[in-house]
Design a protein around this motif. Sequence first.
Motif, PDB file in Angstrom:
ATOM      1  N   VAL A  45      40.932  68.835  23.915  1.00 35.94           N
ATOM      2  CA  VAL A  45      41.278  69.623  22.549  1.00 35.94           C
ATOM      3  C   VAL A  45      40.451  69.500  21.537  1.00 35.94           C
ATOM      4  O   VAL A  45      39.302  68.431  21.553  1.00 35.94           O
ATOM      5  CB  VAL A  45      42.757  68.906  22.014  1.00 35.94           C
ATOM      6  CG1 VAL A  45      43.755  68.878  23.025  1.00 35.94           C
ATOM      7  CG2 VAL A  45      42.409  67.438  21.499  1.00 35.94           C
ATOM      8  N   ASP A  46      40.396  70.350  20.533  1.00 34.19           N
ATOM      9  CA  ASP A  46      39.742  70.450  19.310  1.00 34.19           C
ATOM     10  C   ASP A  46      40.209  69.373  18.346  1.00 34.19           C
ATOM     11  O   ASP A  46      41.297  69.628  17.802  1.00 34.19           O
ATOM     12  CB  ASP A  46      39.832  71.793  18.695  1.00 34.19           C
ATOM     13  CG  ASP A  46      39.189  71.795  17.298  1.00 34.19           C
ATOM     14  OD1 ASP A  46      38.609  70.785  16.790  1.00 34.19           O
ATOM     15  OD2 ASP A  46      39.739  72.875  16.455  1.00 34.19           O
ATOM     16  N   ALA A  47      39.832  68.095  18.422  1.00 33.75           N
ATOM     17  CA  ALA A  47      40.188  66.993  17.830  1.00 33.75           C
ATOM     18  C   ALA A  47      40.447  67.174  16.318  1.00 33.75           C
ATOM     19  O   ALA A  47      41.510  66.931  15.531  1.00 33.75           O
ATOM     20  CB  ALA A  47      39.314  65.751  17.925  1.00 33.75           C
ATOM     21  N   PHE A  48      39.516  68.207  15.760  1.00 33.82           N
ATOM     22  CA  PHE A  48      39.405  68.196  14.164  1.00 33.82           C
ATOM     23  C   PHE A  48      40.669  69.139  13.996  1.00 33.82           C
ATOM     24  O   PHE A  48      41.554  69.018  13.031  1.00 33.82           O
ATOM     25  CB  PHE A  48      38.243  68.925  13.809  1.00 33.82           C
ATOM     26  CG  PHE A  48      38.129  69.135  12.230  1.00 33.82           C
ATOM     27  CD1 PHE A  48      37.898  68.239  11.156  1.00 33.82           C
ATOM     28  CD2 PHE A  48      38.363  70.419  11.829  1.00 33.82           C
ATOM     29  CE1 PHE A  48      37.922  68.483   9.806  1.00 33.82           C
ATOM     30  CE2 PHE A  48      38.392  70.841  10.505  1.00 33.82           C
ATOM     31  CZ  PHE A  48      38.215  69.600   9.375  1.00 33.82           C
ATOM     32  N   GLY A  49      40.810  70.030  14.990  1.00 33.75           N
ATOM     33  CA  GLY A  49      41.932  71.087  14.610  1.00 33.75           C
ATOM     34  C   GLY A  49      43.307  70.240  14.834  1.00 33.75           C
ATOM     35  O   GLY A  49      44.206  70.692  13.821  1.00 33.75           O
ATOM     36  N   VAL A  50      43.292  69.264  15.682  1.00 28.04           N
ATOM     37  CA  VAL A  50      44.596  68.449  15.688  1.00 28.04           C
ATOM     38  C   VAL A  50      44.789  67.754  14.551  1.00 28.04           C
ATOM     39  O   VAL A  50      45.915  67.383  13.994  1.00 28.04           O
ATOM     40  CB  VAL A  50      44.575  67.573  17.107  1.00 28.04           C
ATOM     41  CG1 VAL A  50      45.820  66.505  16.994  1.00 28.04           C
ATOM     42  CG2 VAL A  50      44.663  68.286  18.554  1.00 28.04           C
ATOM     43  N   PHE A  51      43.610  67.154  13.951  1.00 30.40           N
ATOM     44  CA  PHE A  51      43.673  66.366  12.716  1.00 30.40           C
ATOM     45  C   PHE A  51      44.398  67.207  11.476  1.00 30.40           C
ATOM     46  O   PHE A  51      45.560  66.915  11.123  1.00 30.40           O
ATOM     47  CB  PHE A  51      42.381  65.978  12.387  1.00 30.40           C
ATOM     48  CG  PHE A  51      42.416  65.427  10.707  1.00 30.40           C
ATOM     49  CD1 PHE A  51      42.727  64.127  10.612  1.00 30.40           C
ATOM     50  CD2 PHE A  51      41.870  66.261  10.022  1.00 30.40           C
ATOM     51  CE1 PHE A  51      42.614  63.630   9.221  1.00 30.40           C
ATOM     52  CE2 PHE A  51      41.882  65.869   8.474  1.00 30.40           C
ATOM     53  CZ  PHE A  51      42.442  64.209   8.269  1.00 30.40           C
ATOM     54  N   LEU A  52      44.028  68.647  11.647  1.00 28.15           N
ATOM     55  CA  LEU A  52      44.433  69.647  10.774  1.00 28.15           C
ATOM     56  C   LEU A  52      45.899  69.820  10.794  1.00 28.15           C
ATOM     57  O   LEU A  52      46.760  69.887  10.052  1.00 28.15           O
ATOM     58  CB  LEU A  52      43.749  70.927  10.422  1.00 28.15           C
ATOM     59  CG  LEU A  52      42.396  70.752  10.128  1.00 28.15           C
ATOM     60  CD1 LEU A  52      41.489  72.205  10.364  1.00 28.15           C
ATOM     61  CD2 LEU A  52      42.253  70.352   8.637  1.00 28.15           C
ATOM     62  N   ILE A  70      37.269  83.087  12.015  1.00 27.86           N
ATOM     63  CA  ILE A  70      36.802  82.202  11.418  1.00 27.86           C
ATOM     64  C   ILE A  70      37.789  80.819  11.933  1.00 27.86           C
ATOM     65  O   ILE A  70      37.353  79.732  12.391  1.00 27.86           O
ATOM     66  CB  ILE A  70      37.033  81.891   9.827  1.00 27.86           C
ATOM     67  CG1 ILE A  70      35.909  83.087   9.378  1.00 27.86           C
ATOM     68  CG2 ILE A  70      37.089  80.696   9.408  1.00 27.86           C
ATOM     69  CD1 ILE A  70      36.394  83.176   7.793  1.00 27.86           C
ATOM     70  N   ARG A  71      38.956  81.154  12.426  1.00 25.19           N
ATOM     71  CA  ARG A  71      40.182  80.279  12.805  1.00 25.19           C
ATOM     72  C   ARG A  71      39.432  79.896  14.494  1.00 25.19           C
ATOM     73  O   ARG A  71      39.474  78.552  14.815  1.00 25.19           O
ATOM     74  CB  ARG A  71      41.325  80.816  12.943  1.00 25.19           C
ATOM     75  CG  ARG A  71      42.333  79.973  13.661  1.00 25.19           C
ATOM     76  CD  ARG A  71      43.663  80.668  13.805  1.00 25.19           C
ATOM     77  NE  ARG A  71      43.502  81.878  14.808  1.00 25.19           N
ATOM     78  CZ  ARG A  71      44.260  82.800  15.022  1.00 25.19           C
ATOM     79  NH1 ARG A  71      45.073  82.981  14.321  1.00 25.19           N
ATOM     80  NH2 ARG A  71      44.191  83.709  15.995  1.00 25.19           N
ATOM     81  N   ALA A  93      36.726  76.143  18.095  1.00 28.07           N
ATOM     82  CA  ALA A  93      35.640  75.599  19.177  1.00 28.07           C
ATOM     83  C   ALA A  93      34.677  74.934  18.532  1.00 28.07           C
ATOM     84  O   ALA A  93      33.524  74.494  19.401  1.00 28.07           O
ATOM     85  CB  ALA A  93      35.128  77.165  19.495  1.00 28.07           C
ATOM     86  N   SER A  94      34.545  74.410  17.315  1.00 31.50           N
ATOM     87  CA  SER A  94      33.379  73.689  16.911  1.00 31.50           C
ATOM     88  C   SER A  94      33.377  72.262  17.213  1.00 31.50           C
ATOM     89  O   SER A  94      34.579  71.799  17.849  1.00 31.50           O
ATOM     90  CB  SER A  94      33.665  73.695  15.128  1.00 31.50           C
ATOM     91  OG  SER A  94      34.438  73.138  14.877  1.00 31.50           O
ATOM     92  N   ILE A 115      51.710  66.119  18.430  1.00 26.59           N
ATOM     93  CA  ILE A 115      51.236  66.241  17.149  1.00 26.59           C
ATOM     94  C   ILE A 115      51.927  65.323  16.040  1.00 26.59           C
ATOM     95  O   ILE A 115      51.386  64.708  15.284  1.00 26.59           O
ATOM     96  CB  ILE A 115      50.978  67.759  16.615  1.00 26.59           C
ATOM     97  CG1 ILE A 115      49.656  68.184  17.472  1.00 26.59           C
ATOM     98  CG2 ILE A 115      50.585  67.639  14.927  1.00 26.59           C
ATOM     99  CD1 ILE A 115      49.332  69.790  17.133  1.00 26.59           C
ATOM    100  N   VAL A 116      53.216  65.443  16.360  1.00 23.93           N
ATOM    101  CA  VAL A 116      54.104  64.590  15.333  1.00 23.93           C
ATOM    102  C   VAL A 116      54.075  63.337  15.614  1.00 23.93           C
ATOM    103  O   VAL A 116      53.751  62.371  14.890  1.00 23.93           O
ATOM    104  CB  VAL A 116      55.447  65.174  15.426  1.00 23.93           C
ATOM    105  CG1 VAL A 116      56.430  64.174  14.617  1.00 23.93           C
ATOM    106  CG2 VAL A 116      55.823  66.683  15.217  1.00 23.93           C
ATOM    107  N   GLY A 117      53.835  62.912  16.954  1.00 27.13           N
ATOM    108  CA  GLY A 117      53.655  61.575  17.251  1.00 27.13           C
ATOM    109  C   GLY A 117      52.451  60.966  16.745  1.00 27.13           C
ATOM    110  O   GLY A 117      52.088  59.890  16.397  1.00 27.13           O
ATOM    111  N   THR A 118      51.351  61.806  16.961  1.00 29.56           N
ATOM    112  CA  THR A 118      49.933  61.469  16.322  1.00 29.56           C
ATOM    113  C   THR A 118      49.856  61.205  14.863  1.00 29.56           C
ATOM    114  O   THR A 118      49.352  60.274  14.442  1.00 29.56           O
ATOM    115  CB  THR A 118      48.903  62.568  16.747  1.00 29.56           C
ATOM    116  OG1 THR A 118      48.692  62.918  18.218  1.00 29.56           O
ATOM    117  CG2 THR A 118      47.578  62.168  16.561  1.00 29.56           C
TER     118      THR A 118
END
Length: 571
Positions: A223-230, A346-347, A352-353, A479-482
Amino acid sequence: MKNSRSYRVFLLTLIMLIMASTAVFAADVAEVNAEKFGFWTILPPIIAIALAFITKNVVISLFIGTLSGCFLLQITGSNPFMAIIQAFLDFVQRALNSLADPWNAGIVLQVMVIGGVISLVSKMGGAKAIAESLAKKAKTPRSAQLITWFLGVLVFFDDYANSLIVGPIMKPVADKMKISRERLSFIIDATAAPIAGIMIVSTWIGLEVGLIKDGFTLIGQEVDAFGVFLSTIPYRFYNILILIFVVATSLLLRDFGPMRKAEINARKGYISDASKEITLDKDVEDEMAPKEGVKLSVWNAIIPIGALMISALISFYYSGYTAIMGGEDVVLQNLMTTSPASFTAIREAFSASDASVALFQSALFASIVAIFMAVCKKIFTFSEAVEVWIDGMKGLIITGVILILAWSLSSVIKELGTAAYLVKLLSSSIPQFLLPSIIFILGAVISFATGTAYGTMGILMPLAIPLSYSISPEMGYVIVGTSAVLTGAIFGDHCSPISDTTIMSSMGAGCDHISHVRTQMPYALSVAAITILFGYIPVGLGLSIWLVLPLSTAAIFALVYFIGKPVDNIE
């Protein structure tokens, strides 16, 4: 005391067993080891958690927990002595493998480099200049409290910097406005870790993103970990609600419990409910204080921090753009070619970053800007500026150590098949809607007992993501659990009397530490209760986050209005 401690460890272990309906890994070795070791597969996380309670030292706890897992994997014969040696060598290899991963190395580096930027900003007097300019606008108890809150939010990049900058600046203002030291230290504490933990540029982001990525790797998801963080930010209920709670109590000038007594005494002229105050340790104070004789300027903070944020956005876009153009998705490539500045482009680029590379690049660029400023304004020579930058990194070495240990523990848990064993043993034993609340409570208990949010996240994340996935593979639920891990850890850290940020908040406000803990505890517990009842349980039942957030905000204001009582005009 010992019996009480043993009971807590037993209770925590029991909760872990009840909640741990984790995911089945695809890896055959995990399945084989789950059958082979059975109950013993859960030993490493239990040891790590139990030792965290007993020793209050998360580094030792993670190390021994990981070593115990390595021992289990090596004890194939009848010679336990050789197994211990092999376990130690296995641990060393896992630690090296963690650092050898480019993603992990980037996360560790960016955490340390951001620490260097913050050190330069503090020593150049930028943060203090902003704080002092805002403090001048405080004319009433209400405005003084709101400005203290705003300052805490403004110093978003680090919880330590928040405690050590906002407190000393606002203390004389609070005294003049007859605001209690207990109230001041509460506002500082409530805007330290809670705000730093949800900002996209802070000393926390590397740890959180790194643990998220590793947790999803355990369930075989790239996964895109930064995206999950957001994506977790709207679900970080305690972080958001404690900030709203401060605003509500400041606007309405209503308090309850021991805090109200302290505020009433302050209005009568008593600075603190306790007879003594504490001061910052000289070494700690010097660490964040501007260089002697430096001319304070807000630009000394705005330019380096602005460079950090803007370059981070550019780095994220460039990293994602490069990945997309080098990939095989023709549709996305056409989008990036024809409409590179569109919202969709941009999204997709951000998604993908490579967050570890982008954050490291931006932190390094901001460091160059800060050093250049310091030299050009003749605050430091080049050598002095580099030395200050390196000193700032030293304080975050412990974060890197915790990350490496957490990654090593995660790899052991994966190879042992801990999740596979628990799924088979306790499948479907927890109602889906309750799991986020249970994770939140467990994180809070561990963090409260150990005094560290970082360590709690490192211990729980490898278990929480797989167990959420096992109950519901739907991404939103995971994501909620995270978010529950991250939020529970911060709540426990916020209340804990042995937490470094709690202690520093007392120091920064010049408040007796026990008085600070005693007065803020009812507030933190009340917000935590609303977090569960109006936050995690409703989203666990499937309610939209955009309905839950207004509902929980209304609950905060209702709590303050109906339970709190006015503190002004009291005879």
